[in-house]
Write a protein that holds these residues in place. Structure first.
Motif, PDB file in Angstrom:
ATOM      1  N   HIS A   1       0.821  -1.208   0.000  1.00 29.74           N
ATOM      2  CA  HIS A   1       0.000   0.000   0.000  1.00 29.74           C
ATOM      3  C   HIS A   1       0.863   1.271   0.000  1.00 29.74           C
ATOM      4  CE1 HIS A   1      -3.374  -2.645   1.037  1.00 29.74           C
ATOM      5  NE2 HIS A   1      -2.554  -3.193   1.917  1.00 29.74           N
ATOM      6  N   GLN A   2       0.408   2.252  -0.767  1.00 31.38           N
ATOM      7  CA  GLN A   2       1.069   3.556  -0.773  1.00 31.38           C
ATOM      8  C   GLN A   2       0.029   4.653  -0.905  1.00 31.38           C
ATOM      9  OE1 GLN A   2       4.962   4.291  -2.779  1.00 31.38           O
ATOM     10  NE2 GLN A   2       3.802   5.696  -4.086  1.00 31.38           N
ATOM     11  N   LEU A   3       0.246   5.742  -0.188  1.00 35.36           N
ATOM     12  CA  LEU A   3      -0.629   6.911  -0.243  1.00 35.36           C
ATOM     13  C   LEU A   3       0.207   8.092  -0.730  1.00 35.36           C
ATOM     14  CD1 LEU A   3      -3.613   7.528   0.494  1.00 35.36           C
ATOM     15  CD2 LEU A   3      -2.774   8.415   2.677  1.00 35.36           C
ATOM     16  N   GLU A   4      -0.366   8.878  -1.665  1.00 36.46           N
ATOM     17  CA  GLU A   4       0.341  10.021  -2.233  1.00 36.46           C
ATOM     18  C   GLU A   4      -0.525  11.270  -2.090  1.00 36.46           C
ATOM     19  OE1 GLU A   4       1.273   9.067  -6.279  1.00 36.46           O
ATOM     20  OE2 GLU A   4       1.891   7.028  -5.766  1.00 36.46           O
ATOM     21  N   LEU A   5       0.078  12.360  -1.625  1.00 39.80           N
ATOM     22  CA  LEU A   5      -0.609  13.641  -1.514  1.00 39.80           C
ATOM     23  C   LEU A   5       0.222  14.683  -2.259  1.00 39.80           C
ATOM     24  CD1 LEU A   5      -0.611  12.172   1.611  1.00 39.80           C
ATOM     25  CD2 LEU A   5      -2.467  13.821   1.807  1.00 39.80           C
ATOM     26  N   VAL A   6      -0.425  15.441  -3.142  1.00 40.56           N
ATOM     27  CA  VAL A   6       0.280  16.411  -3.980  1.00 40.56           C
ATOM     28  C   VAL A   6      -0.491  17.730  -3.960  1.00 40.56           C
ATOM     29  CG1 VAL A   6       1.174  16.950  -6.276  1.00 40.56           C
ATOM     30  CG2 VAL A   6       1.116  14.568  -5.485  1.00 40.56           C
ATOM     31  N   TYR A   7       0.240  18.818  -3.730  1.00 46.47           N
ATOM     32  CA  TYR A   7      -0.325  20.157  -3.862  1.00 46.47           C
ATOM     33  C   TYR A   7       0.508  20.948  -4.861  1.00 46.47           C
ATOM     34  CZ  TYR A   7      -1.192  25.088  -3.086  1.00 46.47           C
ATOM     35  OH  TYR A   7      -1.452  26.412  -3.291  1.00 46.47           O
ATOM     36  N   GLU A   8      -0.163  21.663  -5.782  1.00 45.74           N
ATOM     37  CA  GLU A   8       0.524  22.525  -6.735  1.00 45.74           C
ATOM     38  C   GLU A   8      -0.165  23.882  -6.807  1.00 45.74           C
ATOM     39  OE1 GLU A   8       2.681  19.739 -10.106  1.00 45.74           O
ATOM     40  OE2 GLU A   8       0.947  20.955 -10.643  1.00 45.74           O
ATOM     41  N   PHE A   9       0.653  24.920  -6.928  1.00 43.59           N
ATOM     42  CA  PHE A   9       0.150  26.269  -7.129  1.00 43.59           C
ATOM     43  C   PHE A   9       0.757  26.814  -8.410  1.00 43.59           C
ATOM     44  CE2 PHE A   9       0.885  30.897  -6.610  1.00 43.59           C
ATOM     45  CZ  PHE A   9      -0.443  31.309  -6.564  1.00 43.59           C
ATOM     46  N   THR A  10      -0.097  27.272  -9.323  1.00 44.54           N
ATOM     47  CA  THR A  10       0.348  27.818 -10.599  1.00 44.54           C
ATOM     48  C   THR A  10      -0.131  29.251 -10.733  1.00 44.54           C
ATOM     49  OG1 THR A  10       0.315  25.649 -11.675  1.00 44.54           O
ATOM     50  CG2 THR A  10       0.235  27.571 -13.116  1.00 44.54           C
ATOM     51  N   ASP A  11       0.768  30.141 -11.176  1.00 38.82           N
ATOM     52  CA  ASP A  11       0.434  31.550 -11.334  1.00 38.82           C
ATOM     53  C   ASP A  11       1.327  32.128 -12.429  1.00 38.82           C
ATOM     54  OD1 ASP A  11      -0.736  34.005 -10.967  1.00 38.82           O
ATOM     55  OD2 ASP A  11      -0.230  34.177  -8.842  1.00 38.82           O
ATOM     56  N   TYR A  12       1.185  33.416 -12.667  1.00 38.99           N
ATOM     57  CA  TYR A  12       1.975  34.099 -13.693  1.00 38.99           C
ATOM     58  C   TYR A  12       2.741  35.257 -13.070  1.00 38.99           C
ATOM     59  CZ  TYR A  12      -0.355  31.624 -17.488  1.00 38.99           C
ATOM     60  OH  TYR A  12      -0.800  30.648 -18.345  1.00 38.99           O
ATOM     61  N   TYR A  13       3.980  35.426 -13.519  1.00 38.73           N
ATOM     62  CA  TYR A  13       4.759  36.621 -13.221  1.00 38.73           C
ATOM     63  C   TYR A  13       5.042  37.297 -14.557  1.00 38.73           C
ATOM     64  CZ  TYR A  13       8.550  39.713 -11.865  1.00 38.73           C
ATOM     65  OH  TYR A  13       9.339  40.814 -11.664  1.00 38.73           O
ATOM     66  N   LYS A  14       4.385  38.417 -14.781  1.00 43.07           N
ATOM     67  CA  LYS A  14       4.397  39.058 -16.098  1.00 43.07           C
ATOM     68  C   LYS A  14       3.876  38.048 -17.117  1.00 43.07           C
ATOM     69  CE  LYS A  14       7.933  42.423 -14.847  1.00 43.07           C
ATOM     70  NZ  LYS A  14       9.246  43.019 -15.135  1.00 43.07           N
ATOM     71  N   ASN A  15       4.687  37.663 -18.117  1.00 43.85           N
ATOM     72  CA  ASN A  15       4.210  36.699 -19.110  1.00 43.85           C
ATOM     73  C   ASN A  15       4.759  35.300 -18.886  1.00 43.85           C
ATOM     74  OD1 ASN A  15       2.682  38.598 -20.572  1.00 43.85           O
ATOM     75  ND2 ASN A  15       4.529  39.323 -21.622  1.00 43.85           N
ATOM     76  N   MET A  16       5.365  35.061 -17.739  1.00 40.45           N
ATOM     77  CA  MET A  16       5.955  33.762 -17.452  1.00 40.45           C
ATOM     78  C   MET A  16       5.095  32.987 -16.456  1.00 40.45           C
ATOM     79  SD  MET A  16      10.071  34.446 -17.271  1.00 40.45           S
ATOM     80  CE  MET A  16       9.916  35.568 -15.876  1.00 40.45           C
ATOM     81  N   ARG A  17       4.780  31.759 -16.787  1.00 42.74           N
ATOM     82  CA  ARG A  17       4.018  30.892 -15.898  1.00 42.74           C
ATOM     83  C   ARG A  17       4.994  30.146 -14.986  1.00 42.74           C
ATOM     84  NH1 ARG A  17       2.178  25.652 -17.323  1.00 42.74           N
ATOM     85  NH2 ARG A  17       2.802  26.181 -19.457  1.00 42.74           N
TER      86      ARG A  17
END
Length: 320
Positions: A221-237
């Motif tokens: 058994h394995q449990l996986e937890l993932v959090y991601e935050f995506t945003d933009y700085y000027k024209n760069m993601r």
């Protein structure tokens, strides 16, 4: 009638998988005491059988989207030694189904079911360089292993076999904030995955499974937890994220956890990104989960789920 940029991309380009592994190529610092990693590569590919996820998300009304696919997820490492050319690679092949539903406020809820095979294609005993896997002599080695045995010290790193079938159940929730043109501008993504190692392929067919004495060591058994935050700085993601993996039932000498903290910059707001990450805990590379060490890596990656225009659902006025 002329096409919009989004329509051109869709007709000429690709499918979308909200729950997916990013391919990457990396180098870094930090190794176990037995091997020195020169570079690590995971050339993941997804072969779509059917996928209407993007189409469903760009409709005016709320419609469920589905994807059926085959995913090949090899992982290759080059060590600072004679690897001929790659020592004990890692192979994972999964059949998958994902279904996605957009909520009234344009957030995404996705479920994925995947099942397949995971191995390294080797023939030797996992903890002996002298015998073949599942030979009488190779099996006898397991009788010498106790709860205090250091498995990293006795692991056959030349051709030790790792093999199991597995299934995964994942849920992902994406909270989206859009700009005036309905492009996702800021995204919070939460993923929870339960993974089960089992002997029969797809739970039905008796091939490709595990050695019973192996499964007692690496657990089921394995449990996986993932959090991601995506945003933009000027024209760069950019994306920053945190992954936590938890093993249950593995040998006492192994670490039951793995942590990965990472950041990705997409300078041209395309699929191509450059990343840095820091990991510690068990190694996520077939039988090398018996190893545990911190590592800092930098490299290049590709994003399978680039943000795109999403149409808001139609609002029907109530009749008087």
């Amino acid at each position: 009638m002329s096409q919009t940029k989004d329509e051109v991309d869709y007709s000429a380009f690709k499918d979308y998988y909200p729950i997916a592994q990013r391919p990457y190529l990396s180098a870094g610092f930090g190794n176990n005491e037995y091997e020195q990693i020169l570079f690590d590569a995971k050339p993941v590919v997804y072969y779509g059988v059917y996928n209407d996820i993007r189409k469903s998300l760009t409709r005016d009304s709320i419609v469920r989207g589905d994807a059926f696919y085959l995913s090949l997820q090899p992982q290759l490492r080059m060590y600072q030694e004679n690897s001929k050319p790659v020592k004990t690679p890692s192979y994972k092949a999964l059949l998958g189904w994902q279904t996605i539903l957009r909520t009234n406020n344009n957030n995404f809820l996705t479920m994925a079911i995947e099942t397949g095979h995971y191995s390294n294609g080797q023939t030797g005993a996992a903890f002996s360089t002298e015998f073949e896997d599942e030979s009488e002599e190779g099996q006898a080695v397991y009788d010498t292993i106790t709860d205090t045995t250091d498995l990293s010290a006795i692991l056959n790193r030349t051709n030790g076999n790792f093999s199991t079938n597995l299934s995964r159940l994942s849920f992902n929730y994406r909270i989206n904030r859009f700009d005036a043109d309905n492009n996702p501008q800021r995204i919070h993504s939460y993923t929870l995955t339960y993974q089960l190692y089992h002997n029969n392929f797809m739970g039905l067919f008796d091939f490709g499974g595990y050695n019973p004495k192996d499964i007692a060591i690496y657990g089921r058994h394995q449990l996986e937890l993932v959090y991601e935050f995506t945003d933009y700085y000027k024209n760069m993601r950019y994306t920053v994220g945190q992954e936590v993996f938890l093993h249950f039932g593995s040998h006492p000498s192994t670490e039951p956890y793995r942590s990965k903290t990472y950041g990705i910059l997409y300078p041209w707001d395309t699929d191509l990104g450059f990343f840095a990450d820091f990991t510690f805990g068990f190694d996520d590379y077939n039988y090398r989960f018996v190893d545990s060490f911190p590592r800092f890596s930098i490299g290049v990656t590709w994003d399978w789920f680039t943000p795109f225009v999403v149409k808001p659902p139609k609002v029907t006025a109530n009749k008087p």
